[in-house]
Scaffold this motif. Structure first.
Motif, PDB file in Angstrom:
ATOM      1  N   ASP A   1       8.033  67.079  74.567  1.00 52.57           N
ATOM      2  CA  ASP A   1       9.008  66.765  73.528  1.00 52.57           C
ATOM      3  C   ASP A   1       8.829  67.692  72.324  1.00 52.57           C
ATOM      4  OD1 ASP A   1      11.169  65.428  72.546  1.00 52.57           O
ATOM      5  OD2 ASP A   1      10.164  63.504  72.302  1.00 52.57           O
ATOM      6  N   VAL A   2       7.589  68.026  72.005  1.00 57.97           N
ATOM      7  CA  VAL A   2       7.308  68.906  70.873  1.00 57.97           C
ATOM      8  C   VAL A   2       7.740  70.343  71.175  1.00 57.97           C
ATOM      9  CG1 VAL A   2       5.449  69.974  69.530  1.00 57.97           C
ATOM     10  CG2 VAL A   2       5.457  67.502  69.902  1.00 57.97           C
ATOM     11  N   ILE A   3       7.318  70.864  72.336  1.00 55.33           N
ATOM     12  CA  ILE A   3       7.552  72.288  72.579  1.00 55.33           C
ATOM     13  C   ILE A   3       9.028  72.601  72.804  1.00 55.33           C
ATOM     14  CG2 ILE A   3       5.218  72.659  73.452  1.00 55.33           C
ATOM     15  CD1 ILE A   3       6.363  72.780  76.277  1.00 55.33           C
ATOM     16  N   LYS A   4       9.805  71.621  73.282  1.00 59.86           N
ATOM     17  CA  LYS A   4      11.231  71.920  73.455  1.00 59.86           C
ATOM     18  C   LYS A   4      11.930  72.015  72.104  1.00 59.86           C
ATOM     19  CE  LYS A   4      13.149  67.217  73.990  1.00 59.86           C
ATOM     20  NZ  LYS A   4      13.665  66.229  74.976  1.00 59.86           N
ATOM     21  N   ARG A   5      11.331  71.418  71.053  1.00 67.64           N
ATOM     22  CA  ARG A   5      11.915  71.458  69.721  1.00 67.64           C
ATOM     23  C   ARG A   5      11.452  72.674  68.915  1.00 67.64           C
ATOM     24  NH1 ARG A   5      14.000  66.129  68.800  1.00 67.64           N
ATOM     25  NH2 ARG A   5      13.392  64.792  70.547  1.00 67.64           N
ATOM     26  N   ALA A   6      10.318  73.253  69.303  1.00 65.10           N
ATOM     27  CA  ALA A   6       9.824  74.437  68.592  1.00 65.10           C
ATOM     28  C   ALA A   6       9.148  75.383  69.572  1.00 65.10           C
ATOM     29  CB  ALA A   6       8.856  74.026  67.490  1.00 65.10           C
ATOM     30  N   PRO A   7       9.887  75.911  70.535  1.00 61.47           N
ATOM     31  CA  PRO A   7       9.256  76.792  71.526  1.00 61.47           C
ATOM     32  C   PRO A   7       8.732  78.091  70.917  1.00 61.47           C
ATOM     33  CG  PRO A   7      11.644  76.766  71.806  1.00 61.47           C
ATOM     34  CD  PRO A   7      11.324  75.689  70.829  1.00 61.47           C
TER      35      PRO A   7
ATOM     36  N   PRO B   1      14.364  77.372  80.422  1.00 57.50           N
ATOM     37  CA  PRO B   1      14.272  78.784  80.020  1.00 57.50           C
ATOM     38  C   PRO B   1      13.866  78.964  78.564  1.00 57.50           C
ATOM     39  CG  PRO B   1      16.255  78.408  81.321  1.00 57.50           C
ATOM     40  CD  PRO B   1      15.700  77.067  80.993  1.00 57.50           C
ATOM     41  N   LYS B   2      14.156  77.977  77.722  1.00 58.47           N
ATOM     42  CA  LYS B   2      13.834  78.097  76.303  1.00 58.47           C
ATOM     43  C   LYS B   2      12.329  78.038  76.044  1.00 58.47           C
ATOM     44  CE  LYS B   2      18.198  78.166  75.179  1.00 58.47           C
ATOM     45  NZ  LYS B   2      18.835  79.427  74.700  1.00 58.47           N
TER      46      LYS B   2
ATOM     47  N   LYS C   1      13.500  90.491  84.275  1.00 58.61           N
ATOM     48  CA  LYS C   1      13.830  89.849  82.999  1.00 58.61           C
ATOM     49  C   LYS C   1      12.538  89.563  82.238  1.00 58.61           C
ATOM     50  CE  LYS C   1      16.506  86.039  80.983  1.00 58.61           C
ATOM     51  NZ  LYS C   1      15.462  85.471  80.134  1.00 58.61           N
ATOM     52  N   MET C   2      12.505  90.003  80.989  1.00 63.51           N
ATOM     53  CA  MET C   2      11.330  89.806  80.139  1.00 63.51           C
ATOM     54  C   MET C   2      11.772  89.125  78.852  1.00 63.51           C
ATOM     55  SD  MET C   2       9.369  93.461  80.771  1.00 63.51           S
ATOM     56  CE  MET C   2      10.817  94.460  80.380  1.00 63.51           C
ATOM     57  N   ASP C   3      10.891  88.268  78.313  1.00 65.21           N
ATOM     58  CA  ASP C   3      11.280  87.468  77.153  1.00 65.21           C
ATOM     59  C   ASP C   3      10.163  87.398  76.119  1.00 65.21           C
ATOM     60  OD1 ASP C   3      13.903  86.113  78.090  1.00 65.21           O
ATOM     61  OD2 ASP C   3      12.505  85.692  79.718  1.00 65.21           O
ATOM     62  N   LEU C   4      10.569  87.395  74.868  1.00 63.13           N
ATOM     63  CA  LEU C   4       9.794  86.858  73.760  1.00 63.13           C
ATOM     64  C   LEU C   4      10.497  85.586  73.312  1.00 63.13           C
ATOM     65  CD1 LEU C   4       9.113  90.137  71.759  1.00 63.13           C
ATOM     66  CD2 LEU C   4       7.401  88.785  72.980  1.00 63.13           C
ATOM     67  N   ALA C   5       9.808  84.767  72.543  1.00 58.26           N
ATOM     68  CA  ALA C   5      10.430  83.522  72.100  1.00 58.26           C
ATOM     69  C   ALA C   5      11.658  83.805  71.252  1.00 58.26           C
ATOM     70  CB  ALA C   5       9.417  82.697  71.312  1.00 58.26           C
TER      71      ALA C   5
ATOM     72  N   LEU D   1       6.911  78.209  68.350  1.00 57.84           N
ATOM     73  CA  LEU D   1       5.688  77.913  67.605  1.00 57.84           C
ATOM     74  C   LEU D   1       4.440  77.932  68.477  1.00 57.84           C
ATOM     75  CD1 LEU D   1       4.496  77.048  64.857  1.00 57.84           C
ATOM     76  CD2 LEU D   1       5.036  74.671  65.459  1.00 57.84           C
ATOM     77  N   PHE D   2       4.587  77.571  69.756  1.00 61.74           N
ATOM     78  CA  PHE D   2       3.412  77.344  70.599  1.00 61.74           C
ATOM     79  C   PHE D   2       3.267  78.436  71.654  1.00 61.74           C
ATOM     80  CE2 PHE D   2       4.747  73.292  68.892  1.00 61.74           C
ATOM     81  CZ  PHE D   2       3.554  72.780  68.396  1.00 61.74           C
ATOM     82  N   SER D   3       2.002  78.755  71.955  1.00 55.57           N
ATOM     83  CA  SER D   3       1.712  79.790  72.948  1.00 55.57           C
ATOM     84  C   SER D   3       1.331  79.212  74.298  1.00 55.57           C
ATOM     85  CB  SER D   3       0.578  80.694  72.449  1.00 55.57           C
ATOM     86  OG  SER D   3       0.963  81.353  71.272  1.00 55.57           O
ATOM     87  N   ALA D   4       0.731  78.017  74.317  1.00 56.22           N
ATOM     88  CA  ALA D   4       0.320  77.397  75.577  1.00 56.22           C
ATOM     89  C   ALA D   4       0.363  75.893  75.410  1.00 56.22           C
ATOM     90  CB  ALA D   4      -1.084  77.852  75.977  1.00 56.22           C
ATOM     91  N   ALA D   5       0.623  75.187  76.517  1.00 58.75           N
ATOM     92  CA  ALA D   5       0.728  73.730  76.499  1.00 58.75           C
ATOM     93  C   ALA D   5       0.175  73.175  77.795  1.00 58.75           C
ATOM     94  CB  ALA D   5       2.186  73.290  76.315  1.00 58.75           C
TER      95      ALA D   5
END
Length: 974
Positions: free
Chosen positions: A251-257, A281-282, A370-374, A259-263
Motif C-alpha cells: 500500500d505504501v510503495i504504490k503511493r510513492a514508488p 509497472p509503476k 525496456k529500461m526504467d527509472l522511477a 521513494l523506495f528502492s527495495a521492499a
C-alpha cells in the motif's frame, strides 16, 4: 506577532514543498488514482502542515494527575530504549493534532555531514502490534474510538497499553538493533561492512487498528520529514513488513514508488490490489522479496506464488522464499537469511530497472529492451556508449541497438546543472540474441488409441520457460482454465482433435522462441495404417534386470518404433501397458533396462510416423513377445554407518548409508531382538514408533534388492526408550484458547530438561507442547498446578489435571487431588502466549515432595529409575532447536485432474543420491501403486500404472527420497 511567525513558517513550508520536493508535485497530491486520492503532502496550506514531535510518545497515560508520561509503554522483553520516540502531528490553525506514533533508531555515531547520507529501513508491523485494536480485541473501547475526539475518555493509568508505541518493535526490533550495532561506526559505503549489518536509520511507525490507505500515506509523510531533518540518502530507502504490515508495504510503495528502492513482504496477506489496478509497472524500479510459509493459510502458498508470477509477468524483479514447514510466522527465518540486510543495502534508487531483468534484444520479434527509472523526478538523461542520447528525457527508454547504457535523474531542477543531477546508474550492457527453438517431448504415444485404449496425448516442453504457447495447425490451442501460457505439460483429448501441434516458449521478457518442430497427434485410431509393421520381433540377451529387444525394419517411411511392455503380476493379471521407448527411424534394437529379476514381461512393437502407423507386432491381441528375466544372485552391498537416535517418546529414528546393487534396492530390513521391520522403500532412514518403554535395543539393517536378496547386516547401533527431560513442539501464531490450536503441526522441535519457554522464536504469539514422563517414587495422592501467562493445560496419564486456559496475566490454577501409583506417568503440557508476559511454571505436591508444593525438578522428569538417558539434554538457557528442513525435491504430476483408467506421470527435479520411492494411495491409505526409481528416470518422467482402475475421487502421490517427502493430491474425474 506569534500568528505572523506561524504564518511565515507555514509559507516557508509551502515554498519548501514546492521548490524542493523530490518529485513532481503531481506525484505527491493527485485525485482520481485507482485507489482514490493520493495525498502525501507535508504542507497543505500556510496554516496546515505536518511536523514531527521528537522525544515524545502521544498517549493518555499520566505519571500523576494531569501530568503526561510522554513516553512509550514498555511491551518488549528486551531494552528498546536505543530507539528514540516521536509522533507525527498536523498543525491546523491553532490546533495541533496527533496523527501517528513511531520509534526511530539512529546510526551509531550519527554524523550529519557525511557525504551521501545514511540508508533508512521502514518496518511495518503486523495487526497484533497495533496501538489499539486487532479486529475486535482492543486495548480501549472499540475500533471507532479515535485519539482526537477521545470518546469515551481513555484511561490515564501509567501502565495502560493504549498507544503503547513499543509493541510495534516486537518482531524485528531486536534484530534491527543488533544489525545497527554490528555496523558500528562504519559508514554506509565502507566495503568492510559485515553482510549482516545495517549502518543506517530504522523507523517503526505504529498504526491504530491495522494499516489502511490513510495511515500508509502518514508513514510516507514521516519518511519525507525525516529526510528533511536527518542526513538520509534518498537513494537508499527500504521498506518491509509482516502479515497485515506486509500488505501495508505494498500500500505504501504504490503511493510513492519514487521513494523506495527495495521492499519485502513477509506473509503479506495481500499485495494491496496493485495487480488488479494495473499499478505493477509503476513499482517496477523497486526490488521485491516475498517470504511465505508452506503451512500458512492466510495467505496460502498458492496465493503468494500467484502474486509472484504476475509481478514477474509485468516485468518486475522478484525474489521468493517459501519455507515448507513454517506457518504464518516467516519473519524470524527471513531475518536469519544470510543476505537479508545485504540484499536491502544492495538496492539504490539510481539503479535502472530492466524489464524482466533481461537486457537482450529479441531477434525473433525485433522488440527492444525496456529500461526504467522511477517516474516523477524532475529531469532524466540517458546515455549509450558514453554519449548522451538526444531526446531521451523521460523515465523510460527502450534500447533497440546493442551497447552500454546508463541513466540519471534530478530531484532538484527541471533544467539541472551538472551538480544537480543524481548519480549515474550502474551500466547496463544490452546484447542481442535469439531464444533457442522450443522442443516438444511426449510421454506415451501420440498415435491413439493405445494398447490400454487410452485416448489422451501428453506433451511437454523439453526446457523450462516462463511462458508456454501451444498451437494446433498454427492456431493457439484453447486449453482448459488459464493454461494457454502457463503450463509446461499439456494433456490433449479427442475434443482438441487430431493435428500438428507446435510450441512457442518465452521468458518474462515476452521474447518468443522459434516454433518447435510439429508433433502430429492422432486420436480415435484416426492415424492411417500406412506403414509396414516390423517383423522378426525377438529377444536377444536377457539378464536379471534387462532385455535386448530386436526386430527387422520392414518399412522405409517410419519415424520411429514404439516398444510397449507390461509385467505379469499374477497367474492371469498384468500391469497396464507402458511405452518403454520411442526410437528413432531405422533403429533395429533396444536394450530395456530397469527390469525386475525373475519376472515375466510381454512386449509389442509398432512403427509410427507423423502421417500414420503400422499394425502392432505380433498382430493378434493375444500374442506377445515374452521375456523372462533371470534370477538375481548378487547380494546388495552392506549398509554402512547405522546410527540410532531417540526422536520422541517410544520412538527411535535409524539412519544409515545406503547400499548399492546390480538391480536396485527395493527396501531395507531392520532387525532388533526377535523383531524384523520391512521399511517398504529404499529410503535410508526410518522411524520406529510405539516401542516398549524403558527398553534397550540393538539394531542392525540389511538391504533387500529387486531380486529379494538380502545383504549382510550393517554395524550394530544401540538405542533405548528411557526418557529424561521433555520433547517439545513449538509454533508461531495467535490463539484465544488452547483447543483452537492445530497440535498436529509443529514448526520447530527439540528437547529440554524441563518446562521452559526459552526455545521460543519470538516474544509474543506462539505455542508450546511438552511431552515426557513424570516418575513417581512413592505412590499416593498428588496435586498439580500451573502458573502461566497466557494459557496452559496439564495432562497426566491422559487425564486433564490443570485447566489454566485462556488469555490472562500470570495466574496459578490448582487441580484436584488424584491418585498416582509408583512408576512412570506420561505428562503433557500445552501452552499459548498472546501478548505481554510469557511465563510457565509447573508444580506438584504429594508423597515425593513431603506434601509441599515444589516446581517439578529435572530429576523427576524421567521414565525410569534405571537405564540410559534417551536424550542428549540441552540446558534451558541453550535449548536444542531443530529448524525446519527445506526439501529440495520438486515434483510435477500430470495429468491433474486425471480420468479413470489413465496413466499418471511423475516428473521429478531430483538431486543425485538415493533412489526415489513413489507410491499412490487413496485418502484412506489404500495402496494402488508402488515403485522405486533412480532420480535420472524420474527426471525424464515416469508413468504410474495403478494396480487397478482408479475410480473417481482424490488420491495422494507420495514421492520419497531419503528423509525428504513430497505429497501431492491428484483428482480423478470423468
Amino acid at each position: 506577532m506569534i500568528k505572523k511567525t506561524v504564518g511565515l513558517w507555514g509559507l516557508l513550508l509551502i515554498f519548501y514543498h514546492a521548490a524542493f520536493s523530490q518529485v513532481d508535485t503531481t506525484f505527491i497530491y493527485r485525485t482520481g488514482m485507482p485507489y482514490g486520492t493520493l495525498d502525501i503532502r507535508i504542507a497543505k496550506s500556510a496554516t496546515r502542515y505536518y511536523y514531527l514531535e521528537e522525544g515524545k510518545t502521544f498517549s493518555f497515560r499520566e505519571s500523576s494527575p494531569g501530568v503526561k508520561t510522554n513516553t512509550y509503554r514498555d511491551m518488549t522483553s528486551w531494552d528498546s530504549s536505543p530507539y528514540g520516540q516521536g509522533n507525527l502531528r498536523e498543525k491546523n490553525g491553532s490546533a495541533s493534532n496527533f496523527i501517528m506514533n513511531y520509534r526511530l533508531l539512529l546510526p551509531v555515531n550519527y554524523n550529519a555531514s557525511i557525504d551521501d547520507g545514511y540508508p533508512l529501513i521502514v518496518m511495518m508491523h503486523g495487526l497484533g502490534e497495533r496501538a489499539n485494536c486487532w479486529d475486535n480485541s482492543c486495548y480501549w473501547d472499540t475500533r471507532s474510538w479515535r485519539p482526537g475526539t477521545n470518546t469515551p475518555p481513555a484511561p490515564t493509568s501509567s501502565g495502560h497499553q493504549l498507544l503503547n508505541n513499543d509493541h510495534n518493535l516486537l518482531h524485528g526490533g531486536a534484530i534491527h538493533l543488533a544489525m545497527r550495532n554490528a555496523a558500528g561506526s562504519k559508514l554506509p559505503n565502507d566495503p568492510t561492512l559485515p553482510d549482516r549489518s545495517f549502518p543506517g536509520f530504522v523507523l517503526f511507525p505504529q498504526d491504530l487498528n491495522g494499516w489502511d490507505g490513510g495511515q500508509a500515506q502518514d508513514v510516507i509523510r514521516i519518511v519525507r520529514l525525516l529526510i528533511k531533518k536527518y542526513n538520509i540518502d534518498p537513494n537508499r530507502i527500504y521498506i518491509h513488513g509482516l502479515s497485515n504490515g506486509g500488505a501495508a508495504v505494498f500500500d505504501v510503495i504504490k503511493r510513492a514508488p519514487w521513494l523506495f528502492s527495495a521492499a519485502a513482504g513477509m506473509s503479506a496477506v495481500s499485495e494491496s490490489s496493485i495487480l488488479s489496478t494495473g499499478l505493477a509497472p509503476k513499482i517496477s524500479t523497486i526490488g521485491l522479496w516475498f517470504f511465505q510459509g508452506g503451512r500458512d493459510t492466510a495467505p496460502t502458498p498458492g496465493k503468494t506464488r500467484g502474486y509472484v508470477k504476475r509481478f514477474r509477468e509485468a516485468g518486475l524483479t522478484v525474489r521468493y522464499n517459501e519455507y515448507p514447514n513454517l506457518g504464518h510466522g516467516t519473519w524470524n527465518t527471513a531475518y536469519n537469511e544470510p543476505d537479508f540486510f545485504l540484499w536491502l543495502r544492495s538496492h539504490n534508487k539510481s539503479k535502472v530497472h530492466v524489464f524482466a531483468d533481461n537486457p537482450t534484444l529479441c531477434q525473433t520479434t525485433g522488440q527492444g529492451v525496456k529500461m526504467d527509472l522511477a517516474e516523477g523526478f524532475l529531469a532524466y538523461q540517458w546515455e549509450r556508449n558514453g554519449a548522451i542520447i538526444s531526446g531521451a528525457t523521460s523515465a523510460s527508454y527502450t534500447a533497440t541497438t546493442t551497447g552500454v547504457y546508463r541513466a540519471r535523474f534530478s530531484r532538484l531542477s527541471r533544467t539541472p546543472s551538472e551538480a544537480q543531477w543524481n548519480q549515474w546508474s550502474d551500466p547496463i550492457t544490452v546484447v542481442s540474441s535469439s531464444p533457442a527453438q522450443a522442443e516438444i517431448e511426449q510421454t506415451g504415444s501420440v498415435v491413439l488409441k493405445d494398447l490400454n485404449n487410452y485416448n489422451y496425448a501428453h506433451l511437454f516442453s523439453a526446457a523450462e520457460a516462463d511462458h508456454y504457447y501451444w498451437y494446433k495447425n498454427g492456431t493457439l490451442v484453447n486449453l482448459s482454465g488459464d493454461q494457454d501460457d502457463t503450463t509446461r505439460y499439456v494433456r490433449l483429448s479427442s475434443t482438441n482433435a487430431s493435428g500438428a501441434y507446435t510450441l512457442v516458449t518465452a521468458g518474462f521478457n515476452n521474447c518468443p522462441s522459434p516454433p518447435s518442430a510439429a508433433k502430429n497427434v492422432f486420436f480415435n485410431n484416426e492415424a492411417p495404417i500406412n506403414i509396414t509393421a516390423p517383423t522378426t520381433f525377438t529377444s536377444g540377451t536377457v539378464t536379471n534386470s534387462s532385455a535386448v529387444i530386436n526386430w527387422t525394419d520392414a518399412s522405409s517411411n517410419e519415424g520411429g518404433f514404439e516398444i510397449w511392455r507390461r509385467k505379469k503380476t499374477g497367474t492371469t493379471t498384468y500391469t497396464k501397458w507402458v511405452m518403454a521407448t520411442l526410437t528413432n527411424a531405422n533403429v533395429k534394437t533396444f536394450n530395456d533396462t530397469g527390469l525386475e529379476p525373475s519376472s515375466t514381461y510381454q512386449y509389442k512393437i509398432r512403427a509410427v510416423s507423423s502421417t500414420g502407423r503400422s499394425n502392432y507386432t505380433p498382430l493378434s491381441s493375444s500374442q506377445f513377445l515374452t521375456v523372462v528375466t533371470g534370477a538375481d544372485t548378487q547380494l546388495p552391498t552392506v549398509p554402512q554407518n547405522l546410527t540410532a537416535a531417540s526422536t520422541a517418546i517410544k520412538e527411535i529414528t535409524l539412519s544409515w548409508q545406503g547400499s548399492t546393487d546390480n538391480t536396485g534396492i527395493r527396501e531395507y530390513v531392520i532387525t532388533y531382538g526377535a523383531t524384523t521391520v520391512n521399511t517398504g522403500s529404499p529410503a535410508t532412514s526410518f522411524k520406529l514408533k510405539d516401542l516398549p518403554l524403558n527398553t534397550n535395543f540393538t539394531f542392525t539393517v540389511k538391504a533387500k534388492d529387486l531380486g529379494d536378496n538380502l545383504s549382510g547386516a550393517s554395524n550394530s547401533a544401540s538405542g533405548n526408550t528411557f526418557v529424561t527431560g521433555l520433547y517439545y513442539e513449538h509454533s508461531t501464531g495467535a490463539w484465544n484458547d488452547i483447543d483452537a490450536v492445530n497440535w498436529n503441526v509443529a514448526e520447530f522441535t527439540g528437547q529440554v530438561p524441563n518446562f521452559t519457554l526459552a526455545p521460543r522464536t519470538q516474544e509474543d504469539y506462539f505455542n508450546f507442547e511438552f511431552d515426557g514422563y513424570l516418575y513417581i517414587s512413592a505412590g499416593g495422592s498428588y496435586q498439580f498446578q500451573t502458573t502461566s501467562d497466557d494459557g496452559s493445560k496439564l495432562t497426566v496419564d491422559t487425564t486433564l489435571v490443570v485447566d489454566n486456559d485462556g488469555l490472562h496475566a500470570s495466574r496459578t490454577i490448582t487441580g484436584p487431588v488424584i491418585t498416582l501409583g509408583s512408576g512412570p506417568h506420561t505428562i503433557n503440557c500445552k501452552y499459548i502466549e498472546d501478548t505481554g508476559g510469557a511465563t510457565l511454571t509447573v508444580r506438584y505436591k504429594g508423597p515425593d515432595t513431603g506434601n509441599s508444593w515444589v516446581v517439578i525438578p529435572n530429576s523427576a522428569l524421567r521414565s525410569s529409575n534405571t537405564g540410559s538417558a534417551s536424550m542428549r539434554m540441552a540446558s534451558a538457557e541453550e535449548p536444542e532447536i531443530t529448524r525446519p528442513e527445506m526439501p529440495p525435491l520438486k515434483a510435477t504430476i500430470f495429468p491433474n485432474p486425471s480420468t479413470p483408467g489413465e496413466n499418471i506421470t511423475v516428473k521429478l527435479d531430483a538431486p543425485a543420491g538415493d533412489p526415489v520411492h513413489v507410491s499412490l494411495v487413496d485418502m484412506m491409505g489404500k495402496p494402488f501403486y508402488e515403485n522405486i526409481f533412480e532420480g535420472a528416470t524420474l527426471a525424464e518422467g515416469a508413468a504410474l500404472v495403478p494396480r487397478e482402475r482408479l475410480s473417481r475421487g482424490i488420491y495422494v502421490i507420495v514421492v520419497r527420497q531419503g528423509d525428504q517427502v513430497i505429497r501431492e493430491r491428484i483428482l480423478v474425474k470423468d
